[in-house]
Design an enzyme around this catalytic site. Structure first.
Site, PDB file in Angstrom:
ATOM      1  N   ASP A   7       0.856  -1.179   0.000  1.00  0.00           N
ATOM      2  CA  ASP A   7       0.000   0.000   0.000  1.00  0.00           C
ATOM      3  C   ASP A   7       0.895   1.232   0.000  1.00  0.00           C
ATOM      4  OD1 ASP A   7      -2.680   1.263   0.253  1.00  0.00           O
ATOM      5  OD2 ASP A   7      -1.844   2.010   2.124  1.00  0.00           O
ATOM      6  N   GLU A   9       1.011   5.732   0.576  1.00  0.00           N
ATOM      7  CA  GLU A   9       0.401   7.007   0.951  1.00  0.00           C
ATOM      8  C   GLU A   9       1.076   8.081   0.106  1.00  0.00           C
ATOM      9  OE1 GLU A   9      -2.212   7.153   2.691  1.00  0.00           O
ATOM     10  OE2 GLU A   9      -2.162   5.134   3.564  1.00  0.00           O
ATOM     11  N   GLU A  52      -5.443  18.402   2.616  1.00  0.00           N
ATOM     12  CA  GLU A  52      -6.375  17.284   2.395  1.00  0.00           C
ATOM     13  C   GLU A  52      -5.671  15.935   2.575  1.00  0.00           C
ATOM     14  OE1 GLU A  52      -5.721  19.670   0.288  1.00  0.00           O
ATOM     15  OE2 GLU A  52      -7.568  20.818  -0.082  1.00  0.00           O
ATOM     16  N   HIS A 150      -4.830   6.466   7.943  1.00  0.00           N
ATOM     17  CA  HIS A 150      -4.268   5.562   6.956  1.00  0.00           C
ATOM     18  C   HIS A 150      -2.769   5.433   7.194  1.00  0.00           C
ATOM     19  CE1 HIS A 150      -7.612   5.578   3.733  1.00  0.00           C
ATOM     20  NE2 HIS A 150      -8.116   5.964   4.901  1.00  0.00           N
ATOM     21  N   ASP A 155      -2.163  -0.820   6.595  1.00  0.00           N
ATOM     22  CA  ASP A 155      -3.167  -1.117   5.583  1.00  0.00           C
ATOM     23  C   ASP A 155      -2.778  -2.358   4.772  1.00  0.00           C
ATOM     24  OD1 ASP A 155      -4.567   1.017   6.472  1.00  0.00           O
ATOM     25  OD2 ASP A 155      -4.422   2.211   4.647  1.00  0.00           O
TER      26      ASP A 155
END
Length: 236
Positions: A7, A9, A52, A150, A155
């Site tokens: 995963d 980010e 964000e 997250h 994850d």
């Protein structure tokens, strides 16, 4: 079979808009069993973190300022994944950022034929349902209580459990494989069926028919009219 669940980010939604990878977490599975081997890095994206994105993963400019650029760790990641299939949720997104970073660092992109997308699998298996990682964890009873924000490695660990369930799940009462990172060997064993201490053990029941039962069976057969096996015996 060796597979890598991973995963990422990022600073945003698309590398074509100048967004960069800031974290990658990956773990090794052999025959759908985690081996304990993993890869995890934070990366300096060489740009400011949009608010964000920060609200999603909590990785600030200050935290990432002294982290290495992805190009420094790229070869280590390539060595970890080898030529194994790569499992990700909404894999097009993760592959897009991963390949953009690899190419920026002067390495070849990962072939899309290696991609296994659990989102696509979930949509096929559960049409009309929610397919987010959180929703799939809830569906399959995967504990996600530590997932406040997250995080790539967390994850990936959750996704590994979901992936096993999406592809058939583990058989209850059977340890399919125990992988060790030191030896890389797999052992298959059945659950111990030894009775608990103090529990009486029953003797096996005799299964042979008694003379009386054999006589009653013969009398029953004698009353049958034109049994099928008689025709077959006559033909034989």
């Amino acid at each position: 079979m060796r597979e890598i669940v991973f995963d990422t980010e990022t600073t945003g939604l698309s590398p074509t808009d100048g967004h960069r990878l800031v974290e990658i977490g990956a773990l090794e599975m052999v025959n759908r069993v985690e081996t304990g081997r993993s890869f995890h890095i934070y990366c300096n994206p060489e740009r400011e973190m949009p608010s964000e994105a920060f609200e999603v993963h909590g990785l600030s400019d200050a935290f990432l300022a002294n982290k290495p650029m992805f190009s420094v760790e790229a070869q280590n990641f390539i060595d970890f994944i080898e030529d194994s299939p790569l499992v990700a949720h909404n894999a097009q997104f993760d592959f897009g950022f991963l390949n953009a970073e690899l190419e920026r660092a002067g390495h070849a992109a990962v072939g899309m034929e290696r991609m296994i997308d659990t989102l696509a699998i979930a949509r096929t298996k559960h049409p009309g349902a929610k397919h987010s990682l959180d929703a799939l964890c809830t569906r399959y009873g995967v504990d996600r209580s530590q997932r406040v924000l997250h995080g790539a490695l967390l994850d990936a660990q959750l996704l590994a459990q979901v992936y096993v369930e999406l592809t058939g799940g583990r058989q209850i009462g059977l340890v399919l494989a125990e992988e060790t990172a030191e030896s890389g060997s797999a052992e298959t064993r059945m659950v111990d069926r030894t009775p608990a201490p103090g529990r009486p053990v029953r003797e096996p029941r005799p299964h042979a028919a008694s003379p009386e039962e054999q006589a009653r069976h013969a009398a029953f057969i004698a009353r049958l009219t034109d049994p099928l096996w008689a025709e077959r015996q006559a033909k034989g």
